[in-house]
Design a protein around this motif. Structure first.
Motif, PDB file in Angstrom:
ATOM      1  N   GLY A  54     -48.197  60.920  25.789  1.00 31.83           N
ATOM      2  CA  GLY A  54     -49.424  60.398  25.196  1.00 31.83           C
ATOM      3  C   GLY A  54     -50.572  60.524  26.181  1.00 31.83           C
ATOM      4  O   GLY A  54     -50.488  61.276  27.160  1.00 31.83           O
ATOM      5  N   THR A  58     -55.282  56.099  28.167  1.00 25.44           N
ATOM      6  CA  THR A  58     -54.983  54.991  27.260  1.00 25.44           C
ATOM      7  C   THR A  58     -53.973  54.047  27.910  1.00 25.44           C
ATOM      8  O   THR A  58     -54.122  52.824  27.853  1.00 25.44           O
ATOM      9  CB  THR A  58     -54.412  55.538  25.936  1.00 25.44           C
ATOM     10  OG1 THR A  58     -55.376  56.416  25.364  1.00 25.44           O
ATOM     11  CG2 THR A  58     -54.077  54.437  24.967  1.00 25.44           C
ATOM     12  N   GLU A 136     -59.949  58.675  21.616  1.00 22.89           N
ATOM     13  CA  GLU A 136     -59.227  57.884  22.622  1.00 22.89           C
ATOM     14  C   GLU A 136     -59.279  56.398  22.295  1.00 22.89           C
ATOM     15  O   GLU A 136     -58.282  55.683  22.446  1.00 22.89           O
ATOM     16  CB  GLU A 136     -59.818  58.133  24.012  1.00 22.89           C
ATOM     17  CG  GLU A 136     -59.535  59.520  24.549  1.00 22.89           C
ATOM     18  CD  GLU A 136     -60.331  59.852  25.798  1.00 22.89           C
ATOM     19  OE1 GLU A 136     -59.794  60.610  26.628  1.00 22.89           O
ATOM     20  OE2 GLU A 136     -61.479  59.382  25.949  1.00 22.89           O
ATOM     21  N   GLU A 139     -56.889  55.689  19.621  1.00 26.81           N
ATOM     22  CA  GLU A 139     -55.531  55.673  20.159  1.00 26.81           C
ATOM     23  C   GLU A 139     -55.228  54.349  20.865  1.00 26.81           C
ATOM     24  O   GLU A 139     -54.159  53.771  20.682  1.00 26.81           O
ATOM     25  CB  GLU A 139     -55.349  56.843  21.128  1.00 26.81           C
ATOM     26  CG  GLU A 139     -53.928  57.085  21.521  1.00 26.81           C
ATOM     27  CD  GLU A 139     -53.763  58.345  22.349  1.00 26.81           C
ATOM     28  OE1 GLU A 139     -52.868  58.342  23.215  1.00 26.81           O
ATOM     29  OE2 GLU A 139     -54.518  59.312  22.139  1.00 26.81           O
TER      30      GLU A 139
END
Length: 165
Positions: A54, A58, A136, A139
């Motif tokens: 991923g 994040t 982002e 996410e």
């Protein structure tokens, strides 16, 4: 040693500054933001095996936000005010006027942002201070990029309306 561990120096160089902006946007304390960033990278290195595929930024934001919240809880339980003037450093005399004006503007923006609901505030912080893309942010918050765009726009419009009243 896996590939991510080898690249940690490059990851630090790329993400330390945006991560600091993100944290500073939440706490408004530069020294605390520096400490949180340092702790975040320490925890990231220590727990590198827990990172799944991923977005690395994040993951770092999640660690940083939790680290900040824990730090604030510790400070609160010790009755140390983040606004305590004994922690402030004196400003240079030639920049005092500019700093006062900038500080007043930032304080007004922060006050206005506190009137938003927590999700809207998170989107604003991540976009403005964390300099994350809409994708982002989506996410990080478990939402779509389009939802993030709409939420940011609506939040910005709310703030505009509140400044004209």
């Amino acid at each position: 040693m896996n590939e991510l561990e080898k690249d940690m120096d490059a990851i630090y160089r790329r993400y330390a500054t945006p991560l600091k902006r993100f944290i500073f946007g939440m706490c408004h304390d530069e020294d605390l933001a520096d400490d949180v960033v340092a702790d975040t990278f320490y925890k990231a290195i220590k727990n590198i095996d827990s990172f799944k595929e991923g977005n690395i930024f994040t993951w770092l934001c999640s660690i940083a936000k939790n680290t900040l919240l824990n730090s604030l809880k510790r400070k609160e339980s010790q009755n140390i005010s983040l606004e305590d003037e004994s922690f402030a450093e004196p400003a240079s005399p030639d920049r005092v006027e500019d700093e006062v004006i900038n500080k007043e503007s930032r304080i007004e923006l922060y006050k206005l942002m506190q009137t938003l609901d927590p999700v809207e505030r998170d989107v604003m912080y991540l976009r403005i201070f964390g300099e994350l893309s809409y994708g982002e942010i989506g996410e990080v918050l478990g939402r779509t990029e389009n939802w993030t765009r709409v939420t940011f726009f609506r939040s910005k419009e709310k703030l505009k309306r509140r400044t004209t009243k």
